[in-house]
Enzyme design. Structure first.
Site, short mmCIF file in Angstrom:
data_model
loop_
_atom_site.label_atom_id
_atom_site.label_comp_id
_atom_site.label_asym_id
_atom_site.label_seq_id
_atom_site.Cartn_x
_atom_site.Cartn_y
_atom_site.Cartn_z
N TRP A 36 41.73 39.63 51.31
CA TRP A 36 41.64 40.93 50.63
C TRP A 36 43.01 41.52 50.38
CZ3 TRP A 36 37.77 41.53 47.74
CH2 TRP A 36 36.55 40.92 48.08
N ASP B 25 43.11 49.81 53.18
CA ASP B 25 41.80 49.36 52.69
C ASP B 25 40.87 49.20 53.90
OD1 ASP B 25 39.56 48.05 51.83
OD2 ASP B 25 40.62 46.33 50.96
N LYS C 233 29.39 48.39 53.66
CA LYS C 233 29.41 47.81 55.01
C LYS C 233 29.07 48.90 56.03
CE LYS C 233 32.83 45.15 52.73
NZ LYS C 233 32.22 43.85 52.59
N1 PMP Z 1 38.47 44.93 50.58
C1 PMP Z 1 37.79 44.44 51.63
C2 PMP Z 1 38.44 44.44 52.97
C3 PMP Z 1 36.50 43.94 51.44
O1 PMP Z 1 35.82 43.44 52.48
C4 PMP Z 1 35.92 43.98 50.15
C5 PMP Z 1 34.51 43.51 49.89
N2 PMP Z 1 33.99 42.57 50.67
C6 PMP Z 1 36.68 44.48 49.09
C7 PMP Z 1 37.94 44.95 49.35
C8 PMP Z 1 36.13 44.52 47.71
O2 PMP Z 1 35.22 45.53 47.66
P1 PMP Z 1 34.30 45.82 46.38
O3 PMP Z 1 33.38 44.66 46.26
O4 PMP Z 1 33.64 47.10 46.78
O5 PMP Z 1 35.19 45.95 45.22
#
Ligand code: PMP
Length: 360
Positions: free
Chosen positions: A102, A172, A196
């Site tokens: 991420w 994040d 989550k």
């Molecule tokens: N950052 C993290 C740490 C994540 O776990 C996720 C989704 N699994 C995201 C960003 C992306 O999020 P979204 O699908 O809401 O764009």
């Protein structure tokens, strides 16, 4: 009706009392004769739901008054772009820490708008560690410092907050927000996709210090301009009303169980039980440095990957679902967010011990 123990990384399990409450409210919210989904976002009923959700979140995280709380759309991925667009404020350089999948996505998106300096990377350890803070190569003129407190795929979590000095710290927290108490005042901006620990997909939470508002680059889409959204109370366009309402129910549930200190204690116990089961066995392995292990996402492999399919199949039969690891890493991953009951972790551990005894 049989509910399973759902270990999905997201969208993920929601607290059962929240789902029940939503069911009770479904056709008629509080005597309005309509579902929350059917309400105008500008009407009195929804505005009260929205305000209550914000207040409950503020209470839970003790968010200082000089922070705005925004309920947006576009996911954490949308924020990967919105953050540089809003926070560069005339600067060109930004600092990012790379602790895994991420972080990398956030970095790739930021590169469209800014000159990204990667202050540290955990690549050498295959993203199983967190680079020590004293080795971070920070730029001298960074608009902000970005990191990913919990890597949902790698199962790596910071158990400390970087000291960024005068440079706004951006985090994040998609996969660990609300998992325990947090000192919001250490951050310039915190963001999280909801799916989550907050509620259903479609809602993105941004908590931003108000001195960081008002400097978005001219080309920023107005729905991603924090100042515009703060002034409009997150209603510069139609917000994701139902997801916002459900997030509010989750915040109420957290308050009812005793708040984030209690949640923290439950999460600590759940994670300890699962890691102990893994560490006590020669059959299961978690590759992450003990000091950087995630309390939310626990990846593990079996000694014989040939057994992966059988493990998943039998787990499913035992009511333990969505344990397959992310396609990029393989193996298993148990996501044990706030809403995963301790009994779910106990059931998983029991299954793992039994499977090992029969198959190893
Ligand atoms: N950052 C993290 C740490 C994540 O776990 C996720 C989704 N699994 C995201 C960003 C992306 O999020 P979204 O699908 O809401 O764009």
């Amino acid at each position: 009706m049989t509910r399973v123990y759902n270990f999905s990384a997201g969208p993920a399990v929601l607290p059962e009392p929240v789902l029940e409450r939503a069911r009770e409210d479904m056709l008629d919210w509080n005597g309005t004769g309509m579902s929350v989904m059917e309400m105008s976002h500008r009407g009195k009923a929804f505005v009260s739901i929205a305000n209550q959700a914000e207040q409950d979140l503020r209470d839970l995280l003790q968010i200082p008054a000089n922070y705005k709380v925004l309920f947006l759309q576009g996911g954490a991925t949308g924020q990967f772009a919105a953050i540089p667009m809003n926070l560069l404020r005339g600067k060109t350089r930004v600092d990012y820490v790379n602790t895994g999948a991420w972080s990398k996505k956030a970095i790739a998106e930021a590169k469209k708008y800014a000159d990204v300096n990667v202050v540290a990377t955990a690549a050498d350890s295959h993203f199983t560690t967190i680079p020590a803070f004293d080795g971070w190569q920070r730029g001298s003129d960074a608009a902000y410092l970005h990191y990913t407190p919990n890597e949902t795929i790698g199962g790596v979590e910071f158990h400390w907050i970087p000291e960024s000095g005068d440079v706004p710290l951006v985090a994040d927290m998609s996969s660990n927000i609300l998992s325990g108490p947090l000192d919001v005042s250490r951050f310039g901006l915190i963001y999280a996709g909801a799916q989550k620990n907050i509620g259903p997909a479609g809602l993105t939470l941004v908590i931003v210090r108000d001195d960081l508002l008002g400097g978005a680059m001219a080309s920023t889409p107005s729905i991603f301009d924090y100042q515009v959204q703060a002034e409009a109370e997150s209603m510069s366009n139609t917000p994701p009303t139902y997801a916002w309402y459900l997030a509010g129910l989750v915040f109420q549930w957290l308050k009812e169980i005793g708040g984030l200190k209690v949640m923290d204690e439950i999460n600590r116990r759940k994670a300890e039980k699962l890691y102990k089961a893994i560490d006590n066995s020669a059959f299961y392995t978690n590759p992450v440095d003990v000091a950087a292990r995630s309390r939310m996402n626990v990846p593990f492999t079996l000694a014989d990957p040939e057994l992966d399919g059988l493990f998943l199949k039998e787990a499913e039969q035992a009511g333990l679902t969505t344990l397959k690891g992310h396609r990029s890493v393989g193996g298993m991953r148990a996501s044990i967010y706030n809403a995963m009951p301790e009994a779910g972790v106990d059931a998983l551990v029991e299954f793992m011990v039994d499977f090992e005894q029969r198959k190893a």
